[in-house]
Write a protein that holds these residues in place. Sequence first.
Motif, mmCIF file in Angstrom:
data_model
loop_
_atom_site.group_PDB
_atom_site.id
_atom_site.type_symbol
_atom_site.label_atom_id
_atom_site.label_comp_id
_atom_site.label_asym_id
_atom_site.label_seq_id
_atom_site.Cartn_x
_atom_site.Cartn_y
_atom_site.Cartn_z
ATOM 1 N N GLU A 31 -10.409 14.103 1.010
ATOM 2 C CA GLU A 31 -9.038 14.546 1.241
ATOM 3 C C GLU A 31 -8.299 14.531 -0.089
ATOM 4 O O GLU A 31 -8.576 13.700 -0.946
ATOM 5 C CB GLU A 31 -8.381 13.579 2.239
ATOM 6 N N LEU A 32 -7.357 15.436 -0.258
ATOM 7 C CA LEU A 32 -6.560 15.517 -1.475
ATOM 8 C C LEU A 32 -5.085 15.325 -1.133
ATOM 9 O O LEU A 32 -4.571 15.952 -0.207
ATOM 10 C CB LEU A 32 -6.751 16.876 -2.153
ATOM 11 N N GLN A 33 -4.421 14.447 -1.867
ATOM 12 C CA GLN A 33 -2.976 14.273 -1.756
ATOM 13 C C GLN A 33 -2.373 14.484 -3.138
ATOM 14 O O GLN A 33 -3.004 14.171 -4.152
ATOM 15 C CB GLN A 33 -2.612 12.863 -1.278
ATOM 16 N N VAL A 34 -1.161 15.004 -3.176
ATOM 17 C CA VAL A 34 -0.443 15.165 -4.435
ATOM 18 C C VAL A 34 0.792 14.278 -4.386
ATOM 19 O O VAL A 34 1.534 14.286 -3.398
ATOM 20 C CB VAL A 34 -0.037 16.632 -4.676
ATOM 21 N N HIS A 35 0.974 13.507 -5.444
ATOM 22 C CA HIS A 35 2.149 12.628 -5.555
ATOM 23 C C HIS A 35 3.005 13.159 -6.692
ATOM 24 O O HIS A 35 2.540 13.320 -7.814
ATOM 25 C CB HIS A 35 1.723 11.185 -5.831
ATOM 26 N N MET A 36 4.275 13.413 -6.395
ATOM 27 C CA MET A 36 5.185 13.957 -7.398
ATOM 28 C C MET A 36 6.158 12.893 -7.878
ATOM 29 O O MET A 36 6.768 12.198 -7.065
ATOM 30 C CB MET A 36 5.956 15.141 -6.805
ATOM 31 N N GLY A 37 6.287 12.769 -9.191
ATOM 32 C CA GLY A 37 7.272 11.867 -9.764
ATOM 33 C C GLY A 37 8.679 12.376 -9.502
ATOM 34 O O GLY A 37 8.886 13.575 -9.275
ATOM 35 N N LYS A 38 9.646 11.479 -9.563
ATOM 36 C CA LYS A 38 11.029 11.848 -9.274
ATOM 37 C C LYS A 38 11.930 11.823 -10.501
ATOM 38 O O LYS A 38 13.066 12.251 -10.448
ATOM 39 C CB LYS A 38 11.597 10.894 -8.217
ATOM 40 N N ALA A 43 6.308 14.537 -13.286
ATOM 41 C CA ALA A 43 4.847 14.572 -13.428
ATOM 42 C C ALA A 43 4.217 14.547 -12.044
ATOM 43 O O ALA A 43 4.787 14.010 -11.100
ATOM 44 C CB ALA A 43 4.364 13.375 -14.242
ATOM 45 N N ASN A 44 3.054 15.148 -11.944
ATOM 46 C CA ASN A 44 2.294 15.130 -10.699
ATOM 47 C C ASN A 44 1.018 14.327 -10.890
ATOM 48 O O ASN A 44 0.423 14.343 -11.961
ATOM 49 C CB ASN A 44 1.904 16.557 -10.275
ATOM 50 N N SER A 45 0.606 13.673 -9.826
ATOM 51 C CA SER A 45 -0.674 12.974 -9.795
ATOM 52 C C SER A 45 -1.441 13.473 -8.585
ATOM 53 O O SER A 45 -0.849 13.723 -7.536
ATOM 54 C CB SER A 45 -0.461 11.458 -9.673
ATOM 55 N N ALA A 46 -2.743 13.591 -8.721
ATOM 56 C CA ALA A 46 -3.601 13.980 -7.596
ATOM 57 C C ALA A 46 -4.400 12.762 -7.163
ATOM 58 O O ALA A 46 -4.904 12.007 -7.999
ATOM 59 C CB ALA A 46 -4.536 15.113 -8.014
ATOM 60 N N ILE A 47 -4.513 12.588 -5.859
ATOM 61 C CA ILE A 47 -5.270 11.473 -5.295
ATOM 62 C C ILE A 47 -6.359 12.045 -4.406
ATOM 63 O O ILE A 47 -6.069 12.771 -3.454
ATOM 64 C CB ILE A 47 -4.368 10.539 -4.467
ATOM 65 N N LEU A 48 -7.609 11.757 -4.740
ATOM 66 C CA LEU A 48 -8.742 12.144 -3.890
ATOM 67 C C LEU A 48 -9.144 10.933 -3.074
ATOM 68 O O LEU A 48 -9.261 9.827 -3.612
ATOM 69 C CB LEU A 48 -9.914 12.631 -4.734
ATOM 70 N N GLU A 68 5.891 3.734 -7.589
ATOM 71 C CA GLU A 68 5.923 4.533 -6.354
ATOM 72 C C GLU A 68 4.553 5.159 -6.092
ATOM 73 O O GLU A 68 4.122 5.264 -4.940
ATOM 74 C CB GLU A 68 7.021 5.593 -6.434
ATOM 75 N N LEU A 69 3.856 5.550 -7.145
ATOM 76 C CA LEU A 69 2.485 6.050 -7.011
ATOM 77 C C LEU A 69 1.575 4.953 -6.475
ATOM 78 O O LEU A 69 0.755 5.198 -5.583
ATOM 79 C CB LEU A 69 1.975 6.559 -8.365
ATOM 80 N N VAL A 70 1.729 3.735 -6.987
ATOM 81 C CA VAL A 70 0.941 2.603 -6.493
ATOM 82 C C VAL A 70 1.214 2.379 -5.007
ATOM 83 O O VAL A 70 0.286 2.154 -4.223
ATOM 84 C CB VAL A 70 1.228 1.318 -7.314
ATOM 85 N N ALA A 71 2.474 2.477 -4.601
ATOM 86 C CA ALA A 71 2.808 2.324 -3.179
ATOM 87 C C ALA A 71 2.130 3.408 -2.343
ATOM 88 O O ALA A 71 1.629 3.136 -1.244
ATOM 89 C CB ALA A 71 4.322 2.358 -2.983
ATOM 90 N N ALA A 72 2.082 4.631 -2.863
ATOM 91 C CA ALA A 72 1.396 5.719 -2.149
ATOM 92 C C ALA A 72 -0.104 5.434 -2.048
ATOM 93 O O ALA A 72 -0.721 5.675 -1.004
ATOM 94 C CB ALA A 72 1.643 7.052 -2.852
ATOM 95 N N LEU A 73 -0.684 4.909 -3.118
ATOM 96 C CA LEU A 73 -2.103 4.534 -3.083
ATOM 97 C C LEU A 73 -2.343 3.411 -2.083
ATOM 98 O O LEU A 73 -3.297 3.455 -1.302
ATOM 99 C CB LEU A 73 -2.577 4.106 -4.476
ATOM 100 N N GLU A 74 -1.491 2.408 -2.090
ATOM 101 C CA GLU A 74 -1.637 1.298 -1.148
ATOM 102 C C GLU A 74 -1.535 1.781 0.293
ATOM 103 O O GLU A 74 -2.232 1.283 1.176
ATOM 104 C CB GLU A 74 -0.580 0.223 -1.418
ATOM 105 N N ALA A 75 -0.671 2.764 0.542
ATOM 106 C CA ALA A 75 -0.493 3.286 1.899
ATOM 107 C C ALA A 75 -1.757 3.947 2.434
ATOM 108 O O ALA A 75 -1.953 4.030 3.645
ATOM 109 C CB ALA A 75 0.678 4.270 1.930
ATOM 110 N N THR A 76 -2.638 4.391 1.536
ATOM 111 C CA THR A 76 -3.896 5.016 1.982
ATOM 112 C C THR A 76 -4.894 3.976 2.480
ATOM 113 O O THR A 76 -5.879 4.324 3.120
ATOM 114 C CB THR A 76 -4.562 5.814 0.846
#
Length: 195
Positions: A31-38, A43-48, A68-76
């Motif tokens: 699965e691919l998710q994109v995380h966008m900085g605010k 900046a954008n980060s891609a999470i596979l 916030e990116l770390v929080a998105a990773l933890e949520a997975t």
Amino acid sequence: MDTFWRNFAFGTSLLLALAAVTSCAQAEPLELQVHMGKRMPLANSAILLTPTNALLIDAQFQATDARELVAALEATKRELTAILLTHGHPDHVWGVVEVKKRYPDAVIYARPAIKQEIELEFRARLLRWSEVYRDEVPSALPEIEPLEGDVFPFEGHRLEVIDLEPAETIHATAFYVPELKAYIAGDQAYHKFHA
């Protein structure tokens, strides 16, 4: 006896081929998710993601966006195993400091020329940006391993490593994930502009 060994060799080859097909067919879903900085610069980060692990491509710039990116990773609820960097600009790299605080075993990779550029330019960029961003930028970066070869394996999946021509920066890499038909371009294409 010759027929026996021919049949044995054929049977063995067939079993090996079936095993290879089965192992490919049994690769975990991807699965691919994109995380966008605010915060600027955006900046954008891609999470596979597989059901158990995660791979990150680019890690944001400011510490707040990286957290916030770390929080998105933890949520997975997956374990981050690797971080790939598309190029050496701080808005893709400096967030690795926050990511590594939470995922210390994740290995950071960049092409050798990109790794060298990051190491050589870090102090000069820090002098430039530390007065503007203060506590949002790191004082040091973690170790980066050289990314070699044309394919990066991830949990039975292939990421094709594509070295880009000089444009927005001299050294840059993109990643293509064939099974998702996903091209992760870094800054090769941004703000509706192709460098």
